[in-house]
Design a protein around this motif. Structure first.
Motif: not given
Ligand code: SF4
Ligand SMILES: [Zn+2]
Lengths: 438, 570
Positions: A133-138, A142, A285, B192, B195, B328, B331-332, B335-342
């Protein structure tokens, strides 16, 4: 005279504090004092100084006694063991540097081994979930600068990551969080009243093993839909209150630990926690981060990732990399008795694996590379003590948020001792000869 | 070191204006030499009936670092059916859209690419980027640190402090061993953090009280103040949205009035990357259409701008960018898997898998736009071929993109193969375009052009005596008629590739791992105590690592550095 070294990195937990100060003797041989570290970090540094430390490899004799051998003999034993095995397992890696891991992977590729790290017994389910499912992270900075909603779910940083709250998550005053702790609301989800829970604004004392339901109920609450009166032991009103608290923040984070990864539902818990995080991003967020335990388990996943494409439980026995946790994972390989040689480095499966697995290790040729005497070194045929990484040799490590930090050498190892990387390099070169590649 | 003479090939070298004439290329001690100076010991490579070019240069790809590796880690499925076993000269290697580091080096080399630039290095993670580059064999690499959402930059530029911005940029290039000033969605990625996003060049950045336009202009000025080899390299705001071409034109227009100042022969002040993603008309996905013409009308006239294409290759791939809000958004949509790194004080990154399906008209239109840009380019020295790997497709598809650009028939075949070809044709100009690029155009777009834009034309991109001996021989006879697929086959597996004078590929197989270097830019500026104080303060208050540890890039991490020196003290 002494000298003080600054910006020293603590090689203990995934918090990977890099602001330590260490006082050493002028000749660089003795470590006198450690500042800024927590108790366990300090202990790790001082432990390297114990007088009764084992400084040479030891080979177990038929009568169970240990005989000191030279490093060259240890190299020979290890290389022969790997060359002769059909399916060796090379396990550990989480408390050594990326340089050693990298040489280890060359060995594994040549030997056709399975390579695995301690994620197999802690955050493996997290990896599986993020692959779903992924991973929204930081990064942790932050959190320090922005976060006003902090959730600790199934983890107890007060004990396991003692400086986490003071450096990153609860107390520091960051750019947009100038009031420090007062800028933040802290939610702890834990069946126990831990020392972390005692500090929380909201403690949700979830019923043991019911994390999935509670995570799901949070999502229902976000949508303002119907909930039963009580979910996972928590009244609906309290869940709605906590969900609103998250929604109304500017920047939130869920930190989670073994309380959710290694309890009933495992990776499904994490799936749902990530789904909740993603869901919260529709309102504000939000991020999520695993509280990685060993200081460089993250690095092991990274190096395996860029070299083989998979972060743990990698099977190289067929000449190409395969990844299939449950099949290629250490406990399963050992429990099925498939492994015919055991190579352990920088971790202690002897203390953490099921007894049936440990019994199998005792039956097969085995090497344990570790500065300490551990249950694993006890059951292994060969124990190779090495320099303490992060104390007696530097090298790269990755913090729990994947930030890479170069560790520093602060004192010399006892005379004649090798580092992980040096020992592995010798094994690699010898194995090359045995395989006719050099 | 060995000597070589590559005899009787058809040479394509824009730096000398050679357009397929027969010539001999001589190599000694890692450099090209005059063919008269080669000794009788030189090994002869018979290139009769073959094409000879300089090694190609990748100007923009995501091939090393935290988001690339997160992509590898979170997509085990990307390895399926791709694994190559260990050989005498290669490590085992796998992955399709996000290959392992070893595979990255091998695959570039096999296609005749000898230099590559990692397009987005988060400064805090520079050590990770360099660790991966160390494990990427054969090719020389550099990396662009991202500056467009950096707190220092935004604070200095809010007060129009160009000199301080420049001093900070120089310090960061040094600390991270970086190559150029990269901007990704300037201001939008900082937004971002909350958000939010900046979708036009005039959207103010929350809290920082500055606009993307001010950040872009300020960094152009800082870049030219320093006289860096490359210009600013920008991924503009509003990526991937229908109608975004106006934002792209607004961004391009910010280059007006600026002239390049540097000693490297670079003429542009702005490089706009993966332009395909920024050339969209319409206002919904239903009336989505190509605005490649509008963009190229501007670019063709603006001599101080270079671009790369970002060609869609119609594959399943993995998108990854420092444009956090875009991922972001994506993925909306899918609808596939979303990874994010701030990343604190600096940037962010997002990752989402994506399938460019020939059955979906939007994907077909995107495919057409990428090709249109290159086909409309009047000056191939200012328009370069990329796939923004892996965003629009993997870099291993370059031979296919080259085929489409060189053969109208190949394009028409693809148009026919689309499920909704009518829709693709009506929303684009591609069907009526009969231009076929020549091998000389290709040499400009993949060799001489990127080398000039990057400010390294004295080393790379050509075959003049004195240049680095990066030479490729393709088994392709320009004198003979050929089927489109022969182009693709020849560019996929070069007959010979030399990197710095070492033969690294023979008949499409890696035979030597070469002597990989890391290229970086060392810009010396006047002492600037204020900037150093600001740096110190930010580390004490806001970063989560100490300044000393941030700055400590060890020699073992950048094992074979090659610094390009810039003196900005005057
Ligand atoms: S919190 Fe962890 S890394 Fe920091 S000093 Fe304590 S043990 Fe070391
Ligand atoms: Zn890009």
């Amino acid at each position: 005279m002494t000298k003080t070294m600054t910006d020293v990195v603590c090689p203990f937990c995934g918090t990977l504090c890099d602001d330590l100060e260490v006082v050493v003797s002028d000749d660089g041989k003795q470590l006198k004092e450690v500042y800024n570290a927590c108790v366990i970090g300090t202990e790790k540094f001082l432990h390297s100084q114990t007088k009764d430390r084992i400084t040479r490899p030891r080979l177990k004799q038929p009568d169970g006694s240990w005989k000191e051998v030279s490093y060259d003999e240890a190299v020979e034993y290890t290389a022969q063991m790997l060359a002769n095995a059909k399916k060796p397992l090379m396990y550990g890696w989480s408390s050594t540097n990326c340089e050693a891991q990298s040489v280890g992977h060359e060995i594994a590729e040549m030997a056709g081994a399975c390579v695995d790290n301690t994620a197999a017994v802690c955050h493996g389910p997290t990896v599986i979930a993020l692959q779903d499912i992924g991973l929204p992270s930081c990064t942790l900075g932050e959190i320090k600068n922005r976060a006003d909603r902090i959730l600790f779910w199934g983890c107890n940083p007060a004990h396991a990551h003692p400086r986490h709250m003071s450096r990153y998550s609860i107390y520091p005053r960051g750019f947009f969080t100038g009031k420090g702790q007062k800028s933040r609301k802290m939610i702890v989800v834990d069946p126990r009243v831990t020392d972390t829970a005692k500090l929380a604004d909201v403690h949700l004392q979830v019923e043991q093993g019911r994390d999935y339901e509670l995570l799901n109920a949070f999502r229902v609450a976000l949508n303002n839909e119907w909930l039963p009166d009580v979910v996972a032991g928590i009244p609906a009103a309290k869940i709605r209150e906590a969900a609103d608290l998250c929604k109304n923040g500017r920047f939130g984070i869920i930190f989670f630990g073994m309380g959710v990864t290694q309890t009933l539902s495992k990776n499904h818990n994490i799936d749902e926690a990530i789904a909740l995080t993603k869901h919260l991003n529709e309102f504000t967020k939000f991020s999520i981060m695993p509280m990685r335990g060993h200081y460089n388990v993250t690095g092991s996943g990274e190096v395996l990732g860029w070299q083989f494409g998979f972060p743990y439980s990698v099977d190289l026995t067929r000449g190409f990399a395969r990844y299939n946790p449950g099949d290629t994972s250490s406990i399963d390989l050992l429990a099925r008795g498939e492994v015919d040689a055991m190579f352990t480095i920088a971790s202690d499966p002897g203390a953490h694996f099921p007894i049936s697995c440990v019994k199998h290790i005792a039956k097969i040729p085995s090497v344990c590379i570790d500065p300490h005497q551990t249950p694993t070194s006890g059951v292994s045929k060969l124990h190779v003590p090495v320099a303490f990484v992060g104390v007696e040799v530097g090298g790269n490590a990755y913090r729990m948020d994947n930030v890479p930090i170069d560790m520093r050498k602060v004192v010399d190892p006892p005379a004649g001792m090798l580092t992980d990387e040096e020992f592995l390099t010798k094994v690699r070169d010898r194995l090359k000869q045995l395989k006719g590649k050099a | 070191m060995s000597e070589y003479i590559i005899k009787n090939g058809h040479v394509f070298d824009p730096t000398q204006g050679i357009k397929g004439d027969k010539a001999d290329i001589a190599i000694k001690d890692g450099k090209i030499i005059k063919d008269s100076e080669v000794s009788s010991k030189a090994k002869v490579i018979d290139a009769k009936g073959k094409t000879v070019m300089a090694g190609a240069i990748e100007i923009h790809a995501h091939i090393a670092g935290p988001k690339v590796n997160l992509g590898r880690i979170y997509r085990p499925e990307d390895k399926l059916f791709t694994y190559q076993s260990t050989t005498a000269n290669t490590r085992m290697a796998g992955g399709f859209s996000i290959p392992t580091t070893f595979k990255t080096g091998y695959e570039y080399a096999k296609m005749g690419y000898t230099t590559a630039m990692e397009a987005a290095m988060p400064p805090l993670f520079s050590r990770h980027v360099h660790e991966e580059m160390r494990d990427t064999p054969i090719i020389d690499e550099g990396a662009y640190p991202v500056f467009g959402n950096n707190w220092f930059v935004m604070e200095y530029l809010k007060n129009k402090e160009i000199e301080n911005t420049a001093a900070y940029c120089a310090w960061l290039l040094r600390a991270t061993k970086g190559f150029a000033i990269k901007l990704v969605n300037p201001g939008g990625t900082e937004a971002w953090g909350w958000g939010l996003n900046c979708l036009s060049v005039d959207d103010p950045v929350p809290y920082f009280d500055i606009t993307p336009a001010e950040i872009i202009k300020g960094l152009i000025e800082a870049n030219e103040y320093l006289g860096l080899p490359h210009s600013i390299h920008i991924h503009p705001n509003n990526l991937g949205n229908p109608g975004n071409y106006t934002t792209t034109l607004d961004t391009l227009k910010l280059s007006a009035g600026y002239k390049a100042k540097n000693k490297f022969g670079r003429e542009q002040v702005m490089h706009l990357t993966h332009t395909q993603f920024h050339s969209y008309g319409g206002d919904t996905w239903a009336n989505f259409e190509s605005k490649a013409k509008e963009i190229m009308d501007f670019v063709n006239k603006a001599k101080n701008v270079t671009i790369d294409t970002g060609n869609v290759t119609l594959d399943e791939t993995t998108t990854m960018t420092a444009d956090g809000p875009f991922e972001h958004h994506l993925t909306e949509l899918n609808h596939l898997k979303w990874a994010n790194v701030d990343v604190e004080l600096e940037t962010a990154a997002g990752i989402v898998p994506y399938i460019y399906s020939p059955s979906i008209s939007v994907c077909g239109i995107q495919w057409a736009i990428g090709l249109e840009l290159a086909l409309m380019a009047k000056d191939p020295m200012r328009c370069f071929i990329t796939t923004d790997h892996p965003n629009a497709g993997p870099f291993t598809r370059y031979p296919r993109v080259i085929k489409w650009l060189m053969s109208n028939k190949a394009r028409q075949d693809q148009i026919k193969a689309f499920k909704n070809s009518d829709k693709v044709v009506s929303a684009t100009n591609i069907a009526g375009m009969d231009r076929e690029l020549s091998l000389y155009d290709i040499a400009q777009m993949t060799r001489a052009g990127p080398a000039k834009s990057l400010g390294i034309p004295s080393m790379f991109g050509g075959l003049k005596p004195g240049m680095d001996a990066d030479v490729v021989v393709y088994d392709f006879n320009p004198d003979k008629p050929s089927a489109p697929d022969q182009i693709e086959a020849a560019f996929s597996r070069a007959a010979h590739v030399f990197k710095s004078g070492i033969e690294v590929v023979t008949n499409g197989e890696v035979v030597n791992n070469g002597h990989k270097r890391t290229l970086w830019v060392n810009a010396k500026t006047k002492e600037n105590p204020q900037v150093m104080r600001d740096v110190q303060e930010k580390f004490i208050k806001y970063y989560s690592v100490t300044q000393a540890n941030y700055e400590a890039l060890g020699h073992h991490i950048v094992p074979n550095p090659y610094a390009i020196e810039v003196d900005a003290t005057q």
